[in-house]
Design a protein around this motif. Sequence first.
Motif, mmCIF file in Angstrom:
data_model
loop_
_atom_site.group_PDB
_atom_site.id
_atom_site.type_symbol
_atom_site.label_atom_id
_atom_site.label_comp_id
_atom_site.label_asym_id
_atom_site.label_seq_id
_atom_site.Cartn_x
_atom_site.Cartn_y
_atom_site.Cartn_z
ATOM 1 N N ASP A 32 13.292 5.111 -2.916
ATOM 2 C CA ASP A 32 14.166 6.188 -3.364
ATOM 3 C C ASP A 32 14.725 6.908 -2.132
ATOM 4 O OD1 ASP A 32 15.455 8.085 -4.849
ATOM 5 O OD2 ASP A 32 13.648 9.211 -5.350
ATOM 6 N N THR A 35 16.316 9.604 -1.846
ATOM 7 C CA THR A 35 16.194 11.061 -1.865
ATOM 8 C C THR A 35 14.841 11.520 -1.339
ATOM 9 O OG1 THR A 35 15.486 11.029 -4.176
ATOM 10 C CG2 THR A 35 17.825 11.367 -3.762
ATOM 11 N N LYS A 36 13.813 10.712 -1.468
ATOM 12 C CA LYS A 36 12.493 11.091 -0.947
ATOM 13 C C LYS A 36 12.530 11.229 0.569
ATOM 14 C CE LYS A 36 9.484 9.221 -4.504
ATOM 15 N NZ LYS A 36 8.381 8.285 -4.765
ATOM 16 N N GLN A 47 14.494 14.296 1.423
ATOM 17 C CA GLN A 47 13.742 15.506 1.095
ATOM 18 C C GLN A 47 12.740 15.826 2.208
ATOM 19 O OE1 GLN A 47 14.270 17.556 -1.528
ATOM 20 N NE2 GLN A 47 12.696 18.932 -0.764
ATOM 21 N N ARG A 97 20.572 18.902 2.400
ATOM 22 C CA ARG A 97 20.403 19.323 1.003
ATOM 23 C C ARG A 97 21.646 18.980 0.177
ATOM 24 N NH1 ARG A 97 16.703 19.639 -2.612
ATOM 25 N NH2 ARG A 97 17.121 21.183 -4.167
ATOM 26 N N ILE A 154 21.461 15.347 -0.613
ATOM 27 C CA ILE A 154 20.471 15.098 -1.669
ATOM 28 C C ILE A 154 21.085 15.409 -3.035
ATOM 29 C CG2 ILE A 154 18.299 15.903 -2.679
ATOM 30 C CD1 ILE A 154 17.295 16.356 0.213
ATOM 31 N N ASP A 155 21.754 16.548 -3.124
ATOM 32 C CA ASP A 155 22.394 16.933 -4.394
ATOM 33 C C ASP A 155 23.457 15.918 -4.810
ATOM 34 O OD1 ASP A 155 20.799 19.167 -4.550
ATOM 35 O OD2 ASP A 155 22.309 20.511 -3.716
ATOM 36 N N LEU A 212 23.503 12.718 -4.058
ATOM 37 C CA LEU A 212 22.831 11.498 -4.535
ATOM 38 C C LEU A 212 22.240 11.672 -5.927
ATOM 39 C CD1 LEU A 212 21.012 10.261 -1.299
ATOM 40 C CD2 LEU A 212 22.894 9.149 -2.488
ATOM 41 N N LYS A 213 21.754 12.867 -6.222
ATOM 42 C CA LYS A 213 21.157 13.114 -7.534
ATOM 43 C C LYS A 213 22.219 13.143 -8.626
ATOM 44 C CE LYS A 213 16.895 15.399 -6.274
ATOM 45 N NZ LYS A 213 16.075 16.586 -6.400
ATOM 46 N N GLN A 214 23.437 13.503 -8.299
ATOM 47 C CA GLN A 214 24.509 13.533 -9.291
ATOM 48 C C GLN A 214 24.989 12.141 -9.670
ATOM 49 O OE1 GLN A 214 27.577 16.031 -7.740
ATOM 50 N NE2 GLN A 214 26.506 17.930 -8.265
#
Length: 56
Positions: free
Chosen positions: A8, A10-11, A14, A47, A50-51, A53-55
Amino acid sequence: MFGLFKSDPTKKLQKEYERKLEQAMHAARNGDMRANASLTEDAEAIRAEIDKLKQE
Protein backbone atom coordinates in the motif's frame (compact mmCIF):
# COMPACT_ATOMS: atom_id res chain seq x y z
CA MET A 1 -6.05 -12.49 -5.13
CA PHE A 2 -2.92 -11.04 -6.70
CA GLY A 3 -3.50 -7.75 -4.90
CA LEU A 4 -2.99 -9.52 -1.58
CA PHE A 5 0.78 -9.08 -1.65
CA LYS A 6 0.80 -5.65 -3.25
CA SER A 7 2.15 -2.98 -0.91
CA ASP A 8 0.00 0.00 0.00
CA PRO A 9 1.76 3.21 -1.11
CA THR A 10 -0.11 5.29 1.45
CA LYS A 11 1.51 3.40 4.35
CA LYS A 12 4.98 4.41 3.21
CA LEU A 13 3.89 8.01 2.70
CA GLN A 14 2.18 8.05 6.11
CA LYS A 15 5.43 6.96 7.81
CA GLU A 16 7.35 9.62 5.90
CA TYR A 17 4.73 12.23 6.90
CA GLU A 18 4.99 11.30 10.58
CA ARG A 19 8.80 11.31 10.42
CA LYS A 20 8.82 14.83 8.91
CA LEU A 21 6.44 16.12 11.58
CA GLU A 22 8.62 14.64 14.32
CA GLN A 23 11.71 16.27 12.82
CA ALA A 24 9.82 19.58 12.67
CA MET A 25 8.85 19.23 16.32
CA HIS A 26 12.47 18.64 17.34
CA ALA A 27 13.63 21.60 15.26
CA ALA A 28 11.05 23.83 16.97
CA ARG A 29 12.14 22.64 20.39
CA ASN A 30 15.73 23.48 19.52
CA GLY A 31 14.69 26.96 18.38
CA ASP A 32 15.35 26.43 14.68
CA MET A 33 12.13 27.90 13.31
CA ARG A 34 13.33 27.96 9.68
CA ALA A 35 13.95 24.21 9.73
CA ASN A 36 10.61 23.76 11.47
CA ALA A 37 8.80 25.69 8.75
CA SER A 38 10.60 23.86 5.96
CA LEU A 39 9.93 20.42 7.44
CA THR A 40 6.30 21.27 8.12
CA GLU A 41 5.90 22.42 4.52
CA ASP A 42 7.40 19.14 3.30
CA ALA A 43 5.07 17.19 5.59
CA GLU A 44 2.02 19.04 4.26
CA ALA A 45 3.06 18.25 0.68
CA ILE A 46 3.27 14.57 1.61
CA ARG A 47 -0.13 14.82 3.31
CA ALA A 48 -1.65 16.29 0.15
CA GLU A 49 -0.21 13.39 -1.84
CA ILE A 50 -1.71 10.89 0.65
CA ASP A 51 -5.12 12.57 0.33
CA LYS A 52 -4.84 12.48 -3.46
CA LEU A 53 -4.08 8.74 -3.41
CA LYS A 54 -6.98 8.03 -1.05
CA GLN A 55 -9.42 9.79 -3.38
CA GLU A 56 -8.48 7.56 -6.31
